[in-house]
Scaffold this motif. Structure first.
Motif, PDB file in Angstrom:
ATOM      1  N   MET A   1       0.708  -1.260  -0.161  1.00  0.00           N
ATOM      2  CA  MET A   1      -0.097  -0.141  -0.009  1.00  0.00           C
ATOM      3  C   MET A   1       0.928   1.305   0.003  1.00  0.00           C
ATOM      4  SD  MET A   1      -3.198   1.019   2.301  1.00  0.00           S
ATOM      5  CE  MET A   1      -4.284  -0.384   2.062  1.00  0.00           C
ATOM      6  N   HIS A   2       0.588   2.297  -0.789  1.00  0.00           N
ATOM      7  CA  HIS A   2       1.627   3.397  -1.158  1.00  0.00           C
ATOM      8  C   HIS A   2       1.458   4.295   0.151  1.00  0.00           C
ATOM      9  CE1 HIS A   2       3.593   6.541  -3.071  1.00  0.00           C
ATOM     10  NE2 HIS A   2       2.615   7.498  -3.036  1.00  0.00           N
ATOM     11  N   THR A   3       2.724   4.791   0.476  1.00  0.00           N
ATOM     12  CA  THR A   3       2.711   5.624   1.655  1.00  0.00           C
ATOM     13  C   THR A   3       2.686   7.085   1.034  1.00  0.00           C
ATOM     14  OG1 THR A   3       3.980   4.169   2.982  1.00  0.00           O
ATOM     15  CG2 THR A   3       4.161   6.364   3.590  1.00  0.00           C
ATOM     16  N   ILE A   4       1.697   7.665   1.861  1.00  0.00           N
ATOM     17  CA  ILE A   4       1.515   9.403   1.407  1.00  0.00           C
ATOM     18  C   ILE A   4       2.042  10.273   2.087  1.00  0.00           C
ATOM     19  CG2 ILE A   4      -0.622   8.667  -0.041  1.00  0.00           C
ATOM     20  CD1 ILE A   4      -1.991  10.429   1.968  1.00  0.00           C
ATOM     21  N   TRP A   5       2.420   9.865   3.469  1.00  0.00           N
ATOM     22  CA  TRP A   5       2.898  10.866   4.585  1.00  0.00           C
ATOM     23  C   TRP A   5       3.699   9.998   5.446  1.00  0.00           C
ATOM     24  CZ3 TRP A   5       2.552  11.663   9.718  1.00  0.00           C
ATOM     25  CH2 TRP A   5       2.874  13.115  10.229  1.00  0.00           C
ATOM     26  N   LYS A   6       5.045  10.526   6.122  1.00  0.00           N
ATOM     27  CA  LYS A   6       5.470   9.869   7.079  1.00  0.00           C
ATOM     28  C   LYS A   6       5.641  11.019   8.465  1.00  0.00           C
ATOM     29  CE  LYS A   6       8.429   6.570   4.638  1.00  0.00           C
ATOM     30  NZ  LYS A   6       9.773   6.157   4.023  1.00  0.00           N
ATOM     31  N   GLY A   7       5.481  10.470   9.475  1.00  0.00           N
ATOM     32  CA  GLY A   7       5.806  11.475  10.553  1.00  0.00           C
ATOM     33  C   GLY A   7       5.545  10.647  11.894  1.00  0.00           C
ATOM     34  N   SER A   8       4.950  11.371  12.833  1.00  0.00           N
ATOM     35  CA  SER A   8       4.589  10.680  14.315  1.00  0.00           C
ATOM     36  C   SER A   8       3.321  11.202  14.817  1.00  0.00           C
ATOM     37  CB  SER A   8       5.870  10.776  15.048  1.00  0.00           C
ATOM     38  OG  SER A   8       6.168  12.214  15.538  1.00  0.00           O
ATOM     39  N   ILE A   9       2.859  10.432  15.750  1.00  0.00           N
ATOM     40  CA  ILE A   9       1.765  11.014  16.654  1.00  0.00           C
ATOM     41  C   ILE A   9       2.209  10.906  18.095  1.00  0.00           C
ATOM     42  CG2 ILE A   9      -0.520  10.364  17.353  1.00  0.00           C
ATOM     43  CD1 ILE A   9      -1.175   8.860  14.884  1.00  0.00           C
ATOM     44  N   SER A  10       1.719  11.852  18.681  1.00  0.00           N
ATOM     45  CA  SER A  10       2.244  12.161  19.932  1.00  0.00           C
ATOM     46  C   SER A  10       0.998  12.427  20.895  1.00  0.00           C
ATOM     47  CB  SER A  10       3.414  13.145  20.312  1.00  0.00           C
ATOM     48  OG  SER A  10       2.826  14.480  19.923  1.00  0.00           O
ATOM     49  N   PHE A  11       0.879  11.831  22.073  1.00  0.00           N
ATOM     50  CA  PHE A  11      -0.051  12.045  23.021  1.00  0.00           C
ATOM     51  C   PHE A  11       0.776  12.008  24.456  1.00  0.00           C
ATOM     52  CE2 PHE A  11      -0.461   7.816  22.391  1.00  0.00           C
ATOM     53  CZ  PHE A  11      -0.987   6.886  23.882  1.00  0.00           C
ATOM     54  N   GLY A  12       0.579  13.302  25.052  1.00  0.00           N
ATOM     55  CA  GLY A  12       1.285  13.416  26.122  1.00  0.00           C
ATOM     56  C   GLY A  12       3.011  13.273  25.955  1.00  0.00           C
ATOM     57  N   LEU A  13       3.773  12.436  26.403  1.00  0.00           N
ATOM     58  CA  LEU A  13       4.981  12.189  26.172  1.00  0.00           C
ATOM     59  C   LEU A  13       5.236  11.025  25.231  1.00  0.00           C
ATOM     60  CD1 LEU A  13       6.674  13.012  29.714  1.00  0.00           C
ATOM     61  CD2 LEU A  13       6.610  14.560  27.412  1.00  0.00           C
ATOM     62  N   VAL A  14       3.991  10.201  24.744  1.00  0.00           N
ATOM     63  CA  VAL A  14       4.031   9.062  24.128  1.00  0.00           C
ATOM     64  C   VAL A  14       4.381   9.493  22.752  1.00  0.00           C
ATOM     65  CG1 VAL A  14       2.983   7.007  23.457  1.00  0.00           C
ATOM     66  CG2 VAL A  14       2.800   7.660  25.808  1.00  0.00           C
ATOM     67  N   ASN A  15       5.300   8.777  21.988  1.00  0.00           N
ATOM     68  CA  ASN A  15       5.531   9.383  20.304  1.00  0.00           C
ATOM     69  C   ASN A  15       5.544   7.985  19.737  1.00  0.00           C
ATOM     70  OD1 ASN A  15       6.487  11.400  18.762  1.00  0.00           O
ATOM     71  ND2 ASN A  15       7.861   9.938  18.071  1.00  0.00           N
ATOM     72  N   ILE A  16       4.733   7.884  18.704  1.00  0.00           N
ATOM     73  CA  ILE A  16       4.543   6.771  17.827  1.00  0.00           C
ATOM     74  C   ILE A  16       4.932   7.183  16.062  1.00  0.00           C
ATOM     75  CG2 ILE A  16       2.869   5.044  16.928  1.00  0.00           C
ATOM     76  CD1 ILE A  16       0.963   6.152  19.098  1.00  0.00           C
ATOM     77  N   HIS A  21      -1.765   5.978   4.763  1.00  0.00           N
ATOM     78  CA  HIS A  21      -2.031   5.159   3.575  1.00  0.00           C
ATOM     79  C   HIS A  21      -3.445   5.569   3.162  1.00  0.00           C
ATOM     80  CE1 HIS A  21       1.597   2.729   4.589  1.00  0.00           C
ATOM     81  NE2 HIS A  21       0.815   2.600   5.663  1.00  0.00           N
ATOM     82  N   ALA A  22      -3.715   5.897   2.048  1.00  0.00           N
ATOM     83  CA  ALA A  22      -5.260   6.442   1.517  1.00  0.00           C
ATOM     84  C   ALA A  22      -5.968   5.222   1.988  1.00  0.00           C
ATOM     85  CB  ALA A  22      -5.308   6.699   0.134  1.00  0.00           C
ATOM     86  N   ALA A  23      -7.133   5.342   2.608  1.00  0.00           N
ATOM     87  CA  ALA A  23      -7.898   4.079   2.979  1.00  0.00           C
ATOM     88  C   ALA A  23      -9.063   4.020   1.824  1.00  0.00           C
ATOM     89  CB  ALA A  23      -8.578   4.575   4.083  1.00  0.00           C
ATOM     90  N   THR A  24      -9.282   4.808   1.028  1.00  0.00           N
ATOM     91  CA  THR A  24     -10.340   4.683   0.269  1.00  0.00           C
ATOM     92  C   THR A  24      -9.758   5.055  -1.387  1.00  0.00           C
ATOM     93  OG1 THR A  24     -11.063   7.114   0.479  1.00  0.00           O
ATOM     94  CG2 THR A  24     -12.280   5.448   1.484  1.00  0.00           C
ATOM     95  N   GLU A  25     -10.601   4.883  -2.223  1.00  0.00           N
ATOM     96  CA  GLU A  25      -9.984   5.064  -3.597  1.00  0.00           C
ATOM     97  C   GLU A  25     -11.182   5.344  -4.568  1.00  0.00           C
ATOM     98  OE1 GLU A  25      -8.759   1.593  -5.944  1.00  0.00           O
ATOM     99  OE2 GLU A  25      -9.329   0.452  -4.446  1.00  0.00           O
ATOM    100  N   ASP A  26     -11.106   6.549  -5.526  1.00  0.00           N
ATOM    101  CA  ASP A  26     -11.949   6.974  -6.206  1.00  0.00           C
ATOM    102  C   ASP A  26     -12.074   6.222  -7.478  1.00  0.00           C
ATOM    103  OD1 ASP A  26     -13.545   8.204  -8.103  1.00  0.00           O
ATOM    104  OD2 ASP A  26     -12.246  10.201  -8.351  1.00  0.00           O
ATOM    105  N   LYS A  27     -13.344   5.410  -7.534  1.00  0.00           N
ATOM    106  CA  LYS A  27     -13.667   4.451  -8.617  1.00  0.00           C
ATOM    107  C   LYS A  27     -14.264   5.124  -9.912  1.00  0.00           C
ATOM    108  CE  LYS A  27     -12.525   0.375  -6.766  1.00  0.00           C
ATOM    109  NZ  LYS A  27     -12.358  -1.133  -6.999  1.00  0.00           N
ATOM    110  N   ASP A  28     -14.202   6.537 -10.038  1.00  0.00           N
ATOM    111  CA  ASP A  28     -14.976   7.023 -11.190  1.00  0.00           C
ATOM    112  C   ASP A  28     -14.412   6.555 -12.456  1.00  0.00           C
ATOM    113  OD1 ASP A  28     -16.803   8.204  -9.596  1.00  0.00           O
ATOM    114  OD2 ASP A  28     -16.088  10.146  -9.490  1.00  0.00           O
ATOM    115  N   ILE A  29     -15.101   6.260 -13.438  1.00  0.00           N
ATOM    116  CA  ILE A  29     -14.568   6.231 -14.657  1.00  0.00           C
ATOM    117  C   ILE A  29     -14.212   7.508 -15.367  1.00  0.00           C
ATOM    118  CG2 ILE A  29     -15.059   5.077 -17.029  1.00  0.00           C
ATOM    119  CD1 ILE A  29     -17.078   3.196 -15.575  1.00  0.00           C
TER     120      ILE A  29
END
Length: 279
Positions: A1-16, A21-29
């Protein structure tokens, strides 16, 4: 699955450390536009109306029109520096709320979140904590040079980042024309409408809803490509022109009422013949 963004999530002092990755796709013809005469694809050129000449990409700059015909030119290096400065920041969860507190009108687009190599345990912790608390996180993120408000929630076994509109991006309902200020319906009409809703209520099964237009268009394209005979689709049932609200509600209920199997009538038992008395 293609990666569109890299970084981290933090809440308090916890860092992830994470990836999006895009969760949906456009199926329009997507249909191309061709020259009717020779079926060649049409080219769209960038033309300057003043110089009356084609403009190349390297000769184009971005600008903001602050008043009609007046522009502030924004050089690419400044825009890139501004984007880089903000994109490198961690996605900090600002608050935790109940998802039922967020009206669906705010929702935009969904992204699956996966942990980076060193973030699996913290990822699992946040996923479990959100599930147990039945809360979602409110955060900010910059994607494609645009700051987005977002929520982080659990979907099945995966964290999802859902971008949502800022409050000033949602238009005011008071500006919607012709909305009645009060409900002018009778008690009988309301009861019948609720009865119809109850009759049509079911569990949400997304698999049963399909894009009928896209399916029909694909069938048309395939028929044209292979030279098959085109068949005109059957005409849909004409829309009823019932104008009386109560009559329309009752007709809808009758139409959606589940069909019952006809009850077989029991045959009447024949009367028993009287026994002859012995002399």
């Amino acid at each position: 699955m293609h990666t569109i963004w890299k970084g981290s999530i933090s809440f308090g002092l916890v860092n992830i450390p994470i990836k999006l990755h895009a969760a949906t796709e456009d199926k329009d013809i997507k249909l191309r536009t061709l020259h009717k005469q020779c079926h060649s694809p049409i080219k769209y050129e960038k033309l300057c109306p003043v110089c009356d000449q084609e403009v190349k990409n390297e000769d184009i700059v971005k600008a903001y029109e602050y008043t009609k015909g007046k522009f502030v030119v924004l050089e690419d290096e400044y825009l890139e520096a501004l984007r880089k400065e903000n994109e490198d920041k961690a996605v900090e969860i600002l608050d935790f709320v109940k998802i039922s507190d967020i009206d669906p009108i705010f929702f935009q687009r969904s992204y699956f979140i996966s942990p980076n190599e060193s973030g699996s345990k913290a990822y699992s912790l946040l996923r479990k904590a959100l599930s147990e608390s039945e809360k979602v996180g409110i955060a900010k993120i910059i994607i494609r040079a645009k700051e987005q408000l977002a929520i982080i929630r659990v979907y099945e076994n995966t964290l999802v980042l859902e971008t949502i509109h800022f409050p000033d991006e949602v238009r005011r309902t008071v500006d919607v024309p012709n909305v009645p200020s009060e409900d002018k319906v009778t008690e009988k009409e309301l009861e019948t409408a609720i009865m119809l809703i109850d009759q049509l209520t079911s569990d949400f099964e997304p698999e049963k809803y399909t894009d009928e237009y896209r399916t029909a268009l694909l069938e048309l394209i395939e028929a044209k490509r292979t030279g098959k005979e085109l068949v005109t689709p059957a005409a849909k049932e004409p829309v009823s022109n019932v104008t009386d609200l109560m009559a329309a509600l009752q007709a809808s209920i009758d139409r959606t009422k589940p069909q019952k199997d006809p009850v077989k009538k029991k045959k009447a038992a024949k009367p028993k013949a009287k026994e002859k008395k012995q002399a």
